[in-house]
Design a protein around this motif. Structure first.
Motif, mmCIF file in Angstrom:
data_model
loop_
_atom_site.group_PDB
_atom_site.id
_atom_site.type_symbol
_atom_site.label_atom_id
_atom_site.label_comp_id
_atom_site.label_asym_id
_atom_site.label_seq_id
_atom_site.Cartn_x
_atom_site.Cartn_y
_atom_site.Cartn_z
ATOM 1 N N ALA A 37 0.829 -1.212 0.000
ATOM 2 C CA ALA A 37 0.000 0.000 0.000
ATOM 3 C C ALA A 37 0.859 1.255 0.000
ATOM 4 O O ALA A 37 0.581 2.219 -0.742
ATOM 5 N N ALA A 38 1.910 1.272 0.814
ATOM 6 C CA ALA A 38 2.795 2.437 0.885
ATOM 7 C C ALA A 38 3.479 2.688 -0.454
ATOM 8 O O ALA A 38 3.622 3.841 -0.882
ATOM 9 N N CYS A 39 3.889 1.626 -1.126
ATOM 10 C CA CYS A 39 4.517 1.778 -2.445
ATOM 11 C C CYS A 39 3.500 2.239 -3.491
ATOM 12 O O CYS A 39 3.813 3.076 -4.335
ATOM 13 N N GLN A 40 2.286 1.686 -3.430
ATOM 14 C CA GLN A 40 1.244 2.091 -4.382
ATOM 15 C C GLN A 40 0.920 3.576 -4.244
ATOM 16 O O GLN A 40 0.735 4.263 -5.234
ATOM 17 N N LEU A 41 0.822 4.055 -3.020
ATOM 18 C CA LEU A 41 0.444 5.444 -2.766
ATOM 19 C C LEU A 41 1.643 6.377 -2.677
ATOM 20 O O LEU A 41 1.471 7.583 -2.578
ATOM 21 N N ASP A 42 2.853 5.817 -2.692
ATOM 22 C CA ASP A 42 4.073 6.592 -2.510
ATOM 23 C C ASP A 42 3.975 7.426 -1.230
ATOM 24 O O ASP A 42 4.230 8.624 -1.226
ATOM 25 N N ALA A 43 3.539 6.774 -0.168
ATOM 26 C CA ALA A 43 3.354 7.440 1.125
ATOM 27 C C ALA A 43 3.661 6.441 2.236
ATOM 28 O O ALA A 43 3.331 5.273 2.123
ATOM 29 N N LYS A 44 4.268 6.931 3.299
ATOM 30 C CA LYS A 44 4.561 6.015 4.400
ATOM 31 C C LYS A 44 3.657 6.224 5.605
ATOM 32 O O LYS A 44 3.660 5.413 6.519
ATOM 33 N N SER A 45 2.875 7.284 5.616
ATOM 34 C CA SER A 45 1.993 7.558 6.753
ATOM 35 C C SER A 45 0.657 6.853 6.569
ATOM 36 O O SER A 45 -0.362 7.458 6.283
ATOM 37 N N LEU A 46 0.691 5.522 6.745
ATOM 38 C CA LEU A 46 -0.501 4.695 6.621
ATOM 39 C C LEU A 46 -0.683 3.913 7.914
ATOM 40 O O LEU A 46 0.293 3.511 8.538
ATOM 41 N N VAL A 47 -1.942 3.681 8.265
ATOM 42 C CA VAL A 47 -2.240 2.827 9.404
ATOM 43 C C VAL A 47 -3.232 1.756 8.962
ATOM 44 O O VAL A 47 -4.058 1.984 8.081
ATOM 45 N N THR A 48 -3.119 0.580 9.562
ATOM 46 C CA THR A 48 -4.072 -0.491 9.294
ATOM 47 C C THR A 48 -5.343 -0.177 10.057
ATOM 48 O O THR A 48 -5.316 -0.021 11.279
ATOM 49 N N LYS A 49 -6.456 -0.075 9.336
ATOM 50 C CA LYS A 49 -7.747 0.199 9.965
ATOM 51 C C LYS A 49 -8.555 -1.070 10.174
ATOM 52 O O LYS A 49 -9.246 -1.225 11.168
ATOM 53 N N HIS A 50 -8.448 -2.003 9.221
ATOM 54 C CA HIS A 50 -9.334 -3.162 9.260
ATOM 55 C C HIS A 50 -8.717 -4.309 8.463
ATOM 56 O O HIS A 50 -8.109 -4.084 7.422
#
Length: 132
Positions: A37-50
């Motif tokens: 997901a981080a690579c797809q969005l080019d973002a590292k500020s992700l959290v697992t919600k579900h």
């Protein structure tokens, strides 16, 4: 589905019955799905919600190489939903399927949801490198 990563099942990954511990595979799925997901969005500020439905199909054992197939299921304004299939590298048998893994893009400072600016169509068009 892109099979992007592999792991070797080691002795410390096994349960009392000598097969891959379910908790270990879930740990790996969360980590692999986050990286995807981080690579797809080019973002590292992700959290697992579900993490939705999880289905264990077959076992893996010490010495098996397992590989992780990942794909984008849906993209929301600030969320990304991923599906993960774990299979045995040699036999191609499915070990586990984790569906509806939802990550939310957040602002690193406020920890509030932040739009990621990508559509599913844009994400589907991204070419991924697959290990040989």
């Amino acid at each position: 589905m892109h099979f992007l990563s592999r792991r070797l099942v080691m002795p410390n990954d096994l349960n009392f019955a000598g097969s891959l511990f379910g908790g270990r595979i879930l740990e790996w799925i969360d980590e692999e799905a986050y990286i995807f997901a981080a690579c797809q969005l080019d973002a590292k500020s992700l959290v697992t919600k579900h993490i939705g439905a999880i289905s264990f199909e077959t076992s893996a054992y010490q010495g098996d190489v397992v590989e992780f197939g990942l794909g984008v299921k849906a993209a929301g304004r600030s969320s990304l939903t991923v599906t993960c299939v774990v299979r045995n590298k040699q036999t191609k048998q499915t070990i586990c399927i984790a569906d509806d893994i939802v990550f939310v893009h957040i602002d690193a400072d406020t920890r509030k949801p932040l739009p990621h600016g990508r559509t599913k169509e844009e994400l589907d068009a991204i070419k991924l490198e697959t290990p040989t």
